[in-house]
Design an enzyme around this catalytic site. Structure first.
Site, PDB file in Angstrom:
ATOM      1  N   LEU A  38       0.864  -1.185   0.000  1.00  0.00           N
ATOM      2  CA  LEU A  38       0.000   0.000   0.000  1.00  0.00           C
ATOM      3  C   LEU A  38       0.897   1.230   0.000  1.00  0.00           C
ATOM      4  CD1 LEU A  38      -2.974  -0.506   2.511  1.00  0.00           C
ATOM      5  CD2 LEU A  38      -3.136   0.096   0.098  1.00  0.00           C
ATOM      6  N   ASP A  39       0.599   2.196  -0.874  1.00  0.00           N
ATOM      7  CA  ASP A  39       1.394   3.414  -0.931  1.00  0.00           C
ATOM      8  C   ASP A  39       1.369   4.153   0.402  1.00  0.00           C
ATOM      9  OD1 ASP A  39       2.149   3.113  -3.629  1.00  0.00           O
ATOM     10  OD2 ASP A  39       0.236   3.947  -4.300  1.00  0.00           O
ATOM     11  N   LYS A  40       2.369   4.996   0.611  1.00  0.00           N
ATOM     12  CA  LYS A  40       2.499   5.717   1.878  1.00  0.00           C
ATOM     13  C   LYS A  40       1.277   6.581   2.175  1.00  0.00           C
ATOM     14  CE  LYS A  40       5.833   8.568   4.431  1.00  0.00           C
ATOM     15  NZ  LYS A  40       7.177   9.206   4.373  1.00  0.00           N
TER      16      LYS A  40
END
EC number: 5.4.99.25
Length: 282
Positions: A38-40
């Site tokens: 999951l992206d930041k």
């Protein structure tokens, strides 16, 4: 050592890798991983694996996903998320009727180019590293499947579109935002992203890292898609030693080998018709 998997509710502002730190500390092991980055800037369900279950990363990564995403029209960033540098602006904001019409083109098997700021490999390097260094490169389009897109809301005044998207592994929601906007003669980026489902597992069943307990650890028994095969006592040592014997299995199918006393012995994966490999031996 503990073995199992966790459904973690990842917070915004932390990378998936950073999310593993409290898990490693709690279980006192470095043998911890995650399946499906999951992206930041994103939040939501992240499957984390502990101990021998790290060998099941490929299985969990392959599962379908569901997201609730917010697209902002009129601006595009180089990363296609809120943390990037603005690279494009437009005063044209599409109307809801045109959006609904174009969304239909993004359901089914589609081809999309992953964002330049992504972990895709380009000639041995990660795309985002090349992008950070200002390198020119092309990313080939990939086939993914979008099962359903539901418009939850659209606020024309703030240019914010909220969608629920069900899709296959490897689907980039940021690419959908970019490509949808382009098809509407506009531009956009993903201003908010939450993963709400991975396979059969839902966000409501996940836990925050600060609420971790041993009860949070989930065993193979919950994987209903894994058929159980009971092994007679005279073959248990064969399993423990990774010896192959006849078991009916299809390619890419996973099965759990158990003793008659319900003890989990191993996990196998089909590599051909009635051919398999040991993924985990307990």
């Amino acid at each position: 050592m503990e073995n199992g998997f966790l459904l973690i509710n990842k917070e915004q502002g932390k990378t998936s890798f950073e999310t593993l730190f409290p898990i490693k500390k709690y279980f006192n092991t470095n043998r911890v991983g995650h399946a499906g980055t999951l992206d930041k800037f994103a939040s939501g369900i992240l499957v984390c694996l502990v101990g021998k279950y790290t060998k099941l990363s490929g299985y969990f990564t392959s599962l379908d996903k569901e997201y609730v995403a917010e697209f902002r029209f009129g601006l595009e960033t180089d990363t296609l998320d809120p943390n990037g540098r603005i690279v494009s602006k437009t005063d044209y904001i599409p109307n809801v009727e045109d959006i609904d019409l174009k969304l239909k083109d993004f359901v089914g098997e589609i081809y999309q180019s992953p964002p330049r700021f992504s972990s895709v490999h380009i000639d041995g390097s990660r795309a985002y590293k090349l992008a950070l260094n200002g390198k020119f490169f092309e990313i080939k389009k990939r086939k993914v499947t979008v099962y359903n897109i539901q418009r939850l809301s659209y606020d024309f005044s703030s240019s914010l579109l909220s969608l629920k998207i069900s899709c296959s592994k490897g689907t980039y929601i940021r690419s959908i935002a970019r490509d949808l906007a382009y098809s509407l003669n506009s531009c956009a980026y993903v201003s908010n992203l939450k993963r709400t489902k991975v396979g059969m597992f839902r966000l409501k069943d996940s836990t925050l890292c600060e609420n971790l307990s041993k009860a949070s650890l989930i065993s193979l028994e919950s994987l209903k898609s894994f058929e159980k095969v009971y092994i007679d006592s005279n073959k248990i040592n064969l399993v423990k030693n990774g010896v192959y014997f006849e078991i009916e299995i299809n390619i890419n199918e996973f099965k759990i080998l158990k003793s008659r006393e319900e003890k989990i012995l191993a996990v196998i994966q089909g590599v051909g018709l009635n051919k398999y490999k040991y993924v985990i031996i307990f």
